[in-house]
Design an enzyme around this catalytic site. Structure first.
Site, short mmCIF file in Angstrom:
data_model
loop_
_atom_site.label_atom_id
_atom_site.label_comp_id
_atom_site.label_asym_id
_atom_site.label_seq_id
_atom_site.Cartn_x
_atom_site.Cartn_y
_atom_site.Cartn_z
N GLY A 96 0.83 -1.21 0.00
CA GLY A 96 0.00 0.00 0.00
C GLY A 96 0.86 1.25 0.00
N GLY A 124 5.37 -1.91 3.87
CA GLY A 124 4.83 -2.43 5.11
C GLY A 124 5.28 -3.85 5.39
N SER A 164 5.82 -6.28 2.42
CA SER A 164 7.00 -5.92 1.61
C SER A 164 8.29 -6.27 2.35
CB SER A 164 6.98 -4.43 1.31
OG SER A 164 5.70 -4.06 0.84
N ASP A 189 -0.43 2.23 8.47
CA ASP A 189 -0.99 1.46 9.60
C ASP A 189 -0.17 1.58 10.89
OD1 ASP A 189 -3.02 0.58 8.01
OD2 ASP A 189 -2.11 -1.36 7.56
N GLY A 236 -7.28 0.33 8.62
CA GLY A 236 -6.65 -0.56 9.60
C GLY A 236 -7.37 -1.89 9.62
O1 F6P Z 1 -1.86 -1.44 4.86
C1 F6P Z 1 -2.38 -0.20 4.51
C2 F6P Z 1 -3.85 -0.32 4.21
O2 F6P Z 1 -4.30 0.97 3.85
C3 F6P Z 1 -4.72 -0.88 5.31
O3 F6P Z 1 -5.01 0.01 6.34
C4 F6P Z 1 -5.93 -1.27 4.51
O4 F6P Z 1 -6.69 -2.23 5.16
C5 F6P Z 1 -5.33 -1.81 3.24
O5 F6P Z 1 -4.07 -1.17 3.10
C6 F6P Z 1 -6.16 -1.59 2.01
O6 F6P Z 1 -5.53 -2.16 0.93
P1 F6P Z 1 -5.94 -1.93 -0.59
O7 F6P Z 1 -5.39 -0.63 -1.02
O8 F6P Z 1 -5.32 -3.06 -1.32
O9 F6P Z 1 -7.43 -1.94 -0.63
#
Ligand code: F6P
Length: 320
Positions: free
Chosen positions: A11, A102, A105, A128, A171
């Protein structure tokens, strides 16, 4: 070392660009070439190479997102995918990799290091803030402030209409954003995945608060704890108060990074490059107690970051 690589992965998080800038300019300052790979691990496998110079990172410190783009790579999870990535790194004479991202990764970085003995240094980049070995990951401060700005506006409407507002923040696995935002916005309650909660108890508190003359309330919920729409329905049914909900979603991942995130990211990006060039590997850089630190990735990824119970309690105390 003659050349290092840098990726942003998973992310995106505000401040990733500042981390890339820190890495690139610190490396160039030591006479080491830098190549970026677009789209994280996927771009290594697909050889999406960007030979970077000092100018490549000009003017990006204030930008959200990541100029290196990002992705979550399924292929890199397979041995064949990783073999291919290693081949590309070797062919292009990339002698080490700075991985900004994160826990997913950083797990990828750890695998490269442990399976192939390949030099990696990680930079914690995730809104997060769930990564051990650092007090803050890049992007958290900006995400919290973005959510806070939205909630301050929502509170105006909550007050004027005398409503309960349920605000869902990001989160999926943890409540670090939710807890910080709840404290900073003066929320009446916070729901996070790590700690069981009773909705009936929250309804009781809302009714008591109304008895004391409080006509509006904000409930912050982390996306991994419950659906804001369900909470809103439950509250409306069990209290009779008018309620609304809002999901803040991906807006929390974007926007210009705060000064805190920019400086943190620059320092961590530069430190990662410097340590990699100096021969350190298999570790993640971070900041603890205001000081720059580095910990083995094996430690970082096997240690769970815990919610501070004092902060959780404080939300309740402040709601009285
Ligand atoms: O890890 C960061 C984050 O924004 C989390 O808080 C959230 O649940 C997730 O990524 C969402 O992921 P995506 O962008 O793949 O929907």
């Amino acid at each position: 070392m003659k050349k290092l690589g840098v990726i942003t992965s998973g992310g995106d998080a505000p401040g990733m660009n500042a981390a890339v800038r820190g890495t690139v300019r610190a490396a160039i300052g030591r006479g080491v070439k830098v190549c970026g790979f677009l789209h994280g691990y996927r771009g290594i496998i697909g050889e999406e190479i960007w030979e970077m110079d000092s100018k490549s990172v000009g003017g990006i410190i204030s930008q959200g997102g990541t100029v290196l783009r990002t992705a979550r790579s399924e292929e890199f999870r397979t041995k064949e995918g990783r073999d291919q990535a290693m081949e590309i790194l070797r062919e292009n004479e990339v002698e080490g990799l700075v991985v900004i991202g994160g826990d997913g990764s950083l797990t990828g970085a750890r695998t490269l290091y442990e399976e192939y003995g390949y030099p990696v240094v990680g930079v914690p980049g995730s809104i997060d803030n769930d990564i051990s070995g650092t007090d803050f990951s890049v992007g958290f401060d900006t995400a919290v402030n973005t959510a806070l700005e939205a909630i301050d506006k929502i509170r105006d409407t909550a007050y004027s209409h005398e409503r309960v507002f349920v605000v869902e923040v990001m989160g999926r696995m943890n409540g670090f954003i939710a807890l910080e935002v709840a404290l900073a916005s003066g929320a009446e309650a916070v729901l996070i995945p790590e700690v069981p909660f009773s909705l009936l108890h929250i309804c009781e508190n809302l009714k008591q608060a109304r008895g004391r003359g409080k006509r509006s309330s904000i409930i912050v919920v982390a996306e991994g704890a419950a659906r804001a729409s369900d909470i809103k329905e439950f509250i409306q049914r069990n209290t009779g108060f008018e309620a609304r909900y809002i999901v803040l979603g991906h807006m929390q991942r974007g926007g210009s990074p705060t000064s805190f995130d920019r400086v943190l990211a620059l320092r961590l990006g530069a430190l990662a490059a410097n340590r990699l060039i100096s021969g350190y590997q298999g570790e993640m850089v971070g900041m603890e107690g205001g000081k720059l630190v580095a910990h083995p990735l094996s430690y970082v990824l096997s240690t769970e970051r815990m919610i501070d119970p004092e902060k959780l309690l404080l939300v309740d105390v402040m709601a009285q």
